[in-house]
Structure formats: structure tokens, C-alpha cells
Motif scaffolding. Structure first.
Motif, PDB file in Angstrom:
ATOM      1  N   ILE A 151      18.483  27.416   1.449  1.00  0.00           N
ATOM      2  CA  ILE A 151      17.961  26.059   1.307  1.00  0.00           C
ATOM      3  C   ILE A 151      18.010  25.622  -0.152  1.00  0.00           C
ATOM      4  CG2 ILE A 151      15.851  24.666   1.484  1.00  0.00           C
ATOM      5  CD1 ILE A 151      15.192  26.279   4.024  1.00  0.00           C
ATOM      6  N   ARG A 152      17.792  26.562  -1.059  1.00  0.00           N
ATOM      7  CA  ARG A 152      17.819  26.236  -2.486  1.00  0.00           C
ATOM      8  C   ARG A 152      19.224  26.237  -3.068  1.00  0.00           C
ATOM      9  NH1 ARG A 152      15.709  29.834  -5.810  1.00  0.00           N
ATOM     10  NH2 ARG A 152      15.937  31.544  -4.325  1.00  0.00           N
ATOM     11  N   ARG A 153      20.121  27.062  -2.521  1.00  0.00           N
ATOM     12  CA  ARG A 153      21.376  27.305  -3.220  1.00  0.00           C
ATOM     13  C   ARG A 153      22.622  26.741  -2.537  1.00  0.00           C
ATOM     14  NH1 ARG A 153      21.792  33.480  -4.086  1.00  0.00           N
ATOM     15  NH2 ARG A 153      23.604  32.882  -5.352  1.00  0.00           N
ATOM     16  N   LEU A 154      22.580  26.460  -1.246  1.00  0.00           N
ATOM     17  CA  LEU A 154      23.753  25.870  -0.593  1.00  0.00           C
ATOM     18  C   LEU A 154      23.904  24.419  -1.041  1.00  0.00           C
ATOM     19  CD1 LEU A 154      23.900  27.015   3.149  1.00  0.00           C
ATOM     20  CD2 LEU A 154      25.733  27.192   1.459  1.00  0.00           C
ATOM     21  N   GLU A 155      25.037  24.083  -1.637  1.00  0.00           N
ATOM     22  CA  GLU A 155      25.230  22.766  -2.252  1.00  0.00           C
ATOM     23  C   GLU A 155      25.809  21.770  -1.241  1.00  0.00           C
ATOM     24  OE1 GLU A 155      27.589  23.694  -5.673  1.00  0.00           O
ATOM     25  OE2 GLU A 155      25.947  24.752  -6.685  1.00  0.00           O
ATOM     26  N   THR A 156      25.022  21.494  -0.206  1.00  0.00           N
ATOM     27  CA  THR A 156      25.437  20.532   0.812  1.00  0.00           C
ATOM     28  C   THR A 156      24.270  19.612   1.147  1.00  0.00           C
ATOM     29  OG1 THR A 156      24.804  21.976   2.656  1.00  0.00           O
ATOM     30  CG2 THR A 156      27.055  22.190   1.833  1.00  0.00           C
ATOM     31  N   GLY A 157      24.589  18.429   1.665  1.00  0.00           N
ATOM     32  CA  GLY A 157      23.546  17.471   1.986  1.00  0.00           C
ATOM     33  C   GLY A 157      22.742  17.840   3.217  1.00  0.00           C
ATOM     34  N   THR A 158      23.374  18.543   4.169  1.00  0.00           N
ATOM     35  CA  THR A 158      22.699  18.957   5.396  1.00  0.00           C
ATOM     36  C   THR A 158      22.959  20.434   5.643  1.00  0.00           C
ATOM     37  OG1 THR A 158      22.934  16.758   6.397  1.00  0.00           O
ATOM     38  CG2 THR A 158      22.527  18.588   7.896  1.00  0.00           C
ATOM     39  N   ILE A 159      21.918  21.159   6.066  1.00  0.00           N
ATOM     40  CA  ILE A 159      22.052  22.566   6.433  1.00  0.00           C
ATOM     41  C   ILE A 159      21.510  22.734   7.849  1.00  0.00           C
ATOM     42  CG2 ILE A 159      21.429  24.945   5.898  1.00  0.00           C
ATOM     43  CD1 ILE A 159      20.954  24.051   2.992  1.00  0.00           C
ATOM     44  N   PHE A 160      22.309  23.342   8.710  1.00  0.00           N
ATOM     45  CA  PHE A 160      21.879  23.686  10.067  1.00  0.00           C
ATOM     46  C   PHE A 160      21.567  25.182  10.083  1.00  0.00           C
ATOM     47  CE2 PHE A 160      24.801  20.093  10.432  1.00  0.00           C
ATOM     48  CZ  PHE A 160      24.081  19.214  11.232  1.00  0.00           C
ATOM     49  N   LEU A 161      20.299  25.526  10.192  1.00  0.00           N
ATOM     50  CA  LEU A 161      19.866  26.919  10.192  1.00  0.00           C
ATOM     51  C   LEU A 161      19.615  27.384  11.617  1.00  0.00           C
ATOM     52  CD1 LEU A 161      17.407  26.942   7.152  1.00  0.00           C
ATOM     53  CD2 LEU A 161      19.701  27.922   7.250  1.00  0.00           C
ATOM     54  N   ASN A 162      20.457  28.317  12.098  1.00  0.00           N
ATOM     55  CA  ASN A 162      20.342  28.812  13.473  1.00  0.00           C
ATOM     56  C   ASN A 162      20.283  27.646  14.457  1.00  0.00           C
ATOM     57  OD1 ASN A 162      20.178  31.572  12.601  1.00  0.00           O
ATOM     58  ND2 ASN A 162      18.034  31.196  12.055  1.00  0.00           N
ATOM     59  N   LYS A 163      21.097  26.638  14.180  1.00  0.00           N
ATOM     60  CA  LYS A 163      21.032  25.382  14.926  1.00  0.00           C
ATOM     61  C   LYS A 163      22.429  24.781  15.036  1.00  0.00           C
ATOM     62  CE  LYS A 163      19.121  21.548  16.560  1.00  0.00           C
ATOM     63  NZ  LYS A 163      18.551  21.531  17.914  1.00  0.00           N
ATOM     64  N   GLY A 164      22.751  24.269  16.221  1.00  0.00           N
ATOM     65  CA  GLY A 164      24.018  23.593  16.395  1.00  0.00           C
ATOM     66  C   GLY A 164      23.976  22.180  15.853  1.00  0.00           C
ATOM     67  N   ILE A 165      25.074  21.477  16.020  1.00  0.00           N
ATOM     68  CA  ILE A 165      25.217  20.145  15.450  1.00  0.00           C
ATOM     69  C   ILE A 165      24.225  19.179  16.083  1.00  0.00           C
ATOM     70  CG2 ILE A 165      27.022  19.482  17.097  1.00  0.00           C
ATOM     71  CD1 ILE A 165      28.364  17.971  14.758  1.00  0.00           C
ATOM     72  N   VAL A 166      23.604  18.371  15.245  1.00  0.00           N
ATOM     73  CA  VAL A 166      22.631  17.393  15.707  1.00  0.00           C
ATOM     74  C   VAL A 166      22.432  16.354  14.616  1.00  0.00           C
ATOM     75  CG1 VAL A 166      20.565  18.540  14.787  1.00  0.00           C
ATOM     76  CG2 VAL A 166      20.387  17.194  16.896  1.00  0.00           C
ATOM     77  N   GLY A 167      21.905  15.208  14.981  1.00  0.00           N
ATOM     78  CA  GLY A 167      21.553  14.191  13.992  1.00  0.00           C
ATOM     79  C   GLY A 167      20.440  13.327  14.541  1.00  0.00           C
ATOM     80  N   TYR A 168      19.317  13.288  13.871  1.00  0.00           N
ATOM     81  CA  TYR A 168      18.176  12.507  14.328  1.00  0.00           C
ATOM     82  C   TYR A 168      18.052  11.227  13.502  1.00  0.00           C
ATOM     83  CZ  TYR A 168      16.804  16.899  16.600  1.00  0.00           C
ATOM     84  OH  TYR A 168      16.784  18.036  17.369  1.00  0.00           O
ATOM     85  N   VAL A 169      17.614  10.154  14.132  1.00  0.00           N
ATOM     86  CA  VAL A 169      17.544   8.870  13.432  1.00  0.00           C
ATOM     87  C   VAL A 169      16.524   8.888  12.294  1.00  0.00           C
ATOM     88  CG1 VAL A 169      18.344   7.493  15.382  1.00  0.00           C
ATOM     89  CG2 VAL A 169      15.900   7.952  15.117  1.00  0.00           C
ATOM     90  N   ASN A 170      15.543   9.776  12.366  1.00  0.00           N
ATOM     91  CA  ASN A 170      14.553   9.836  11.298  1.00  0.00           C
ATOM     92  C   ASN A 170      14.865  10.909  10.270  1.00  0.00           C
ATOM     93  OD1 ASN A 170      14.060  11.768  13.261  1.00  0.00           O
ATOM     94  ND2 ASN A 170      11.862  11.846  12.878  1.00  0.00           N
ATOM     95  N   GLY A 171      16.049  11.499  10.359  1.00  0.00           N
ATOM     96  CA  GLY A 171      16.516  12.417   9.322  1.00  0.00           C
ATOM     97  C   GLY A 171      17.163  11.637   8.193  1.00  0.00           C
ATOM     98  N   TYR A 172      18.064  12.295   7.476  1.00  0.00           N
ATOM     99  CA  TYR A 172      18.808  11.624   6.403  1.00  0.00           C
ATOM    100  C   TYR A 172      20.195  12.230   6.372  1.00  0.00           C
ATOM    101  CZ  TYR A 172      19.768   9.484   1.832  1.00  0.00           C
ATOM    102  OH  TYR A 172      20.296   8.736   0.808  1.00  0.00           O
ATOM    103  N   HIS A 173      21.195  11.397   6.534  1.00  0.00           N
ATOM    104  CA  HIS A 173      22.584  11.848   6.626  1.00  0.00           C
ATOM    105  C   HIS A 173      23.275  11.543   5.299  1.00  0.00           C
ATOM    106  CE1 HIS A 173      26.255  12.996   8.604  1.00  0.00           C
ATOM    107  NE2 HIS A 173      26.817  11.827   8.342  1.00  0.00           N
ATOM    108  N   ASN A 174      23.438  12.569   4.477  1.00  0.00           N
ATOM    109  CA  ASN A 174      24.015  12.342   3.154  1.00  0.00           C
ATOM    110  C   ASN A 174      24.809  13.548   2.698  1.00  0.00           C
ATOM    111  OD1 ASN A 174      21.532  13.902   2.752  1.00  0.00           O
ATOM    112  ND2 ASN A 174      21.902  13.609   0.578  1.00  0.00           N
ATOM    113  N   GLY A 175      25.653  13.345   1.707  1.00  0.00           N
ATOM    114  CA  GLY A 175      26.456  14.430   1.165  1.00  0.00           C
ATOM    115  C   GLY A 175      26.175  14.652  -0.305  1.00  0.00           C
ATOM    116  N   HIS A 176      26.545  15.832  -0.774  1.00  0.00           N
ATOM    117  CA  HIS A 176      26.487  16.154  -2.188  1.00  0.00           C
ATOM    118  C   HIS A 176      27.905  16.225  -2.752  1.00  0.00           C
ATOM    119  CE1 HIS A 176      22.278  18.255  -1.717  1.00  0.00           C
ATOM    120  NE2 HIS A 176      22.259  16.968  -1.422  1.00  0.00           N
ATOM    121  N   LYS A 177      28.001  16.194  -4.049  1.00  0.00           N
ATOM    122  CA  LYS A 177      29.287  16.295  -4.758  1.00  0.00           C
ATOM    123  C   LYS A 177      30.240  15.201  -4.244  1.00  0.00           C
ATOM    124  CE  LYS A 177      29.593  20.832  -3.939  1.00  0.00           C
ATOM    125  NZ  LYS A 177      29.981  22.254  -4.011  1.00  0.00           N
TER     126      LYS A 177
END
Length: 478
Positions: free
Chosen positions: A426-452
Motif C-alpha cells: 500500500i505504501r510502495r506500489l506506485e499505482t493509483g489503484t491496488i486490488f488486494l486479494n480482490k478481482g476487478i471492480v469499481g465503485y462510484v464512491n471510490g476514486y479512479h485515478n492514475g499515478h505517473k
């Protein structure tokens, strides 16, 4: 074949030149529709219409703006099946996936409408007596929504909902290969009775149309979903006027499987995420990085599960549809070919569809590449198609190094039961979204963004709404 017009200043219209673009069905290659091939002159018409509407719309109470959004949502719900079939015909996703996209569009817009009473300012203590310090959140004015071809309807809802509820007006520019649902969406805008100029839609190519919209001093904020290359070009073109940007760009998400992972759950998640929408999902797994200790077991189960994914008529809901464009098909073919020449091994698929049903259109078989190297093209660059390369790794640190060395950083998947590792990630992966033991999903109250290079700003939730508002500070003496 049907002709779908543009929507400018609450009027249905053609391109001033009279020219048209042909839209094909990805499953058959047949021309199913035509739309106006708009030019810079048409863009100017839309810009002027939006500019006239922005002040009065921005002064309307947010709850009244929300009522218009609710009416559009009601129209979408009433015509769910119609819009789902249009998505299948012009984009190629299965009918079930298309139905989910209509549902998501409604969900995005309803969430935005519900935020009408949650647009907040701030009151701060002043340094002097008899003074007050306020920070207001106010709209930008004329905004531009540029949509990708993979979700032509949901991206409209994702952008237009928060833009309008924040008090902006918006010009929609759908991708030139998937403009039909956008035109039909504006029919619902018309039925909902929105004032002229609040929503405009123009169709055409980037060089002829998009550049004018992006470079115009009237455009104050631009929301883009597209490739990194497109985002860089738009950012450069918008720089002269310093337009605000929300860039949701491409990425190359790794699917990291460590030696303590739940292999069965990880395999299911990897296959679903990779082959959904024929691999044309920006946050789907683009490659697997699997620990050597479990690589044989994971690979055997992955191939067995992936073999169940078959090409099928997208209207039948029984398999995977085609990729959306001919150029995408050619890119995927070339990338797979070069990756094989670089040492990857073809385990399944690897070619275009065959036979009468799949020999036409833009079909590519579900494909798995084994023993790929981290530096091979299929692993290094975004495929955006139904191809999954598998890379064997020693463990977490190597996966982290491979992921963070990439110039993009949209999303990543990590499968491990070790809390020390996933908390570190969570601290070191340089991505906007991390799925931990979880398949693809997107919730409207989340935040969909990228890094770099995967972008600036983002969509969804309270932070997505914030991107459509600028701050105004008031120092008041009384």
C-alpha cells in the motif's frame, strides 16, 4: 444503416461540410451507422452555445440541476435494453456486459445528482477583528468530455454527471468509432428538458475536431479518458490556455501472485479481469507476475480456466466478443508476434478468429503467453486486448521492482495472505489503484485515478466531483 446527428444548442444538426463518418459493427465489419464528420467550424458552434449557457446554468441551485439528471436516469432505465443493444452493435461487448454498462451509467449519474446537497465550502478564522474568510467552490464554466471507445456510454455518465451537478456545462466528444450511443443519449437530454447549450455533442476525429475544442480559450476544464499518448497531446494543446485537466490514461497493471496466495481465487480473478470486454478495460490485468514456487500450479489452472473463454456472438452472452476497432486488432497481432520472437511461448490462442462467423470483423482469440520476460513488449506495453502474458518471478521484491520501473501507474493486483507484504505494498506500489486479494471492480464512491504517466486528477466519488470545481477565496470585512 441509420444516421445519427450531432446535438448543438438543443438542435439536431449535421456537420457544416455535410461530410459523414461510417461506423462499423466490430463483430461483422458491416457498416451500421453514419454520423457527422465535424470540423473546427462545428466545434466553434458548440463552444459558442456552451459559452452562452454557462452563467445561467451555474447560478441554478444544485438541487434543480440534480432534477435534470434524475430525469435522464429515468429515461436510461426505461430504455435499458435499447441502449444495451446499441453498445453491442457499435462497441462489440456482450449483451450482458452492455446491460451492466447502462446500469453503471445510471449509477454514476444518480450518485452525482445525490451530491447536490454535499457541495461544501469552508469558513476559516481571519487574522483581524470584524473579518471573515470564506472558501467557495465554484464551477469552471465550459468543460469538455473526451471519451474512449471501450465504455462509450458509461464514460459519458461518469463525466457529465459531476460536471453538471457542479454547475458546469459540457461538450461531449465521443470516440470516432463509438459515437452512436452518445447521440442517442442526447435524445434523453432533450427529453429531460435541459436548457440550450448545457449539453452539446459533436462527432468526428481528433485532428479535425478535438484539437479545436481543446485549444479554445472558451474551454476551461478538460476531462479525458484515453491512451497516454493522447493524454500527452491534449495536455500540450491545452497548455496555452492553462485549462484544468483530468486525465484518466492507460496503464499496464500487473497481476502479482505470491507463494501464499489463494491460487483458485487468483486464477478466477485473473481470467475474468483479463478477458472482460475482450481485454479492453483500462484497469484490467495486463500481465501476470507469479512466484516461481507456485507458477506451475497457477499456470495449469489458469490455462484450464482460460480455455473456457470462447469467441461468441456478443448478442448471445455465451462468450467473449470482438475487439472494437481494426487498428486495435492489428496492434494486438503485432505485439504478440514480436513478444513471441522475444522468447515468449504461445500456450493458447494467438490468432484472429476463423470461419464465417469470426473471420469477419475484429475477432482475436483469448490468448495466453507463457515464460514471457518482464522486458518483452507484451509485458512492457499496454496491450488493451485479450492477451495475458505470464512472467515467473522470485517473489514480492522483484514484482515491486518490475511494477515501479514502469513509467505508468494506473492499477495493480496483489495476491498474498501476508499482512506485512500487503501493508508494505500500500505504501510502495506506485499505482493509483491496488486490488488486494480482490478481482476487478469499481465503485462510484471510490476514486479512479492514475499515478505517473497514467494521468492527472481522476473520476468518481467526492474526489472526482472536486475535480469539476475550482476554489474562490473571499476576505470580507464587516
Amino acid at each position: 444503416m441509420k444516421y445519427y446527428q450531432c446535438y448543438i444548442d438543443n438542435q439536431w444538426c449535421d456537420a457544416l461540410s455535410g461530410e459523414r463518418l461510417a461506423i462499423d459493427n466490430p463483430a461483422t465489419g458491416e457498416i451500421i451507422a453514419e454520423v457527422p464528420a465535424c470540423s473546427a467550424e462545428d466545434a466553434e458552434r458548440a463552444l459558442q452555445s456552451a459559452e452562452k449557457a454557462r452563467v445561467s446554468w451555474g447560478l441554478l441551485p444544485a438541487v434543480e440541476r440534480a432534477n435534470y439528471l434524475y430525469r435522464i436516469c429515468d429515461g436510461l432505465q426505461a430504455e435499458r435494453d435499447h441502449f444495451a443493444r446499441l453498445l453491442v452493435l457499435e462497441q462489440g461487448k456482450t449483451l450482458a456486459e452492455a446491460g451492466f454498462e447502462v446500469d453503471d451509467t445510471i449509477r454514476y449519474m444518480r450518485y452525482a445528482a445525490e451530491a447536490a446537497r454535499r457541495i461544501q465550502g469552508e469558513i476559516l478564522p481571519a487574522d483581524a477583528p470584524n473579518e471573515q474568510l470564506f472558501i467557495h467552490r465554484v464551477p469552471y464554466g465550459v468543460t469538455l468530455g473526451i471519451c474512449a471507445y471501450n465504455y462509450p456510454l458509461a464514460l459519458i455518465g461518469r463525466k457529465l454527471g459531476p460536471a453538471l451537478i457542479a454547475g458546469n456545462v459540457m461538450i461531449l466528444k465521443p470516440h470516432e468509432s463509438t459515437p452512436v450511443t452518445g447521440s442517442e443519449f442526447c435524445r434523453l437530454v432533450e427529453q429531460a428538458g435541459l436548457p440550450a447549450g448545457v449539453v452539446n455533442l459533436v462527432t468526428g476525429t481528433g485532428p479535425e475536431l478535438g484539437q479545436k475544442l481543446v485549444e479554445s480559450p472558451i474551454t476551461k476544464m478538460i476531462s479525458v479518458t484515453g491512451s497516454i499518448r493522447a493524454g500527452q497531446a491534449i495536455a500540450a494543446a491545452a497548455s496555452a490556455n492553462l485549462a484544468a485537466l483530468s486525465l484518466e490514461l492507460g496503464g499496464n497493471a500487473p497481476f502479482i501472485v505470491l507463494d501464499d496466495a489463494d491460487i483458485d481465487a487468483a486464477v478466477e480473478a485473473a481470467v475474468v479481469a483479463r478477458f472482460a470486454n475482450a481485454g479492453q478495460v483500462c484497469i484490467c490485468n495486463e500481465s501476470v507476475l507469479v512466484a516461481e514456487a507456485v507458477a506451475d500450479e497457477f499456470t495449469e489452472k489458469l490455462l484450464a480456466r482460460a480455455a473456457q473463454v470462447r469467441l461468441a456472438d456478443p448478442m448471445s452472452n455465451s462468450g467473449m466478443g470482438p475487439v472494437s476497432t481494426a487498428s486495435s486488432l492489428q496492434r494486438i497481432e503485432s505485439m504478440v508476434s514480436r513478444s513471441l520472437s522475444e522468447g515468449a511461448e504461445l500456450a493458447m490462442g494467438g490468432k484472429r478468429g476463423e470461419g464465417y462467423q469470426f473471420g469477419r470483423g475484429h475477432w482475436y482469440e483469448p490468448t495466453v503467453l507463457l515464460n514471457a520476460r518482464a522486458e518483452s513488449e507484451a509485458v512492457r506495453d499496454e496491450l488493451f486486448g485479450p492477451v495475458l502474458p505470464v512472467v515467473r518471478i522470485e517473489g514480492y521484491e522483484e514484482a515491486l521492482s518490475i511494477t515501479n520501473a514502469r513509467p505508468d501507474g494506473l492499477s495493480a493486483y496483489l495476491w498474498t495472505r501476508n499482512p506485512s507484504i500487503y501493508m508494505d505494498a500500500i505504501r510502495r506500489l506506485e499505482t493509483g489503484t491496488i486490488f488486494l486479494n480482490k478481482g476487478i471492480v469499481g465503485y462510484v464512491n471510490g476514486y479512479h485515478n492514475g499515478h505517473k504517466l497514467s494521468g492527472l486528477g481522476g473520476e468518481d466519488g467526492v474526489h472526482g466531483l472536486e475535480g469539476y470545481l475550482q476554489k474562490r477565496t473571499v476576505y470580507m470585512a464587516y
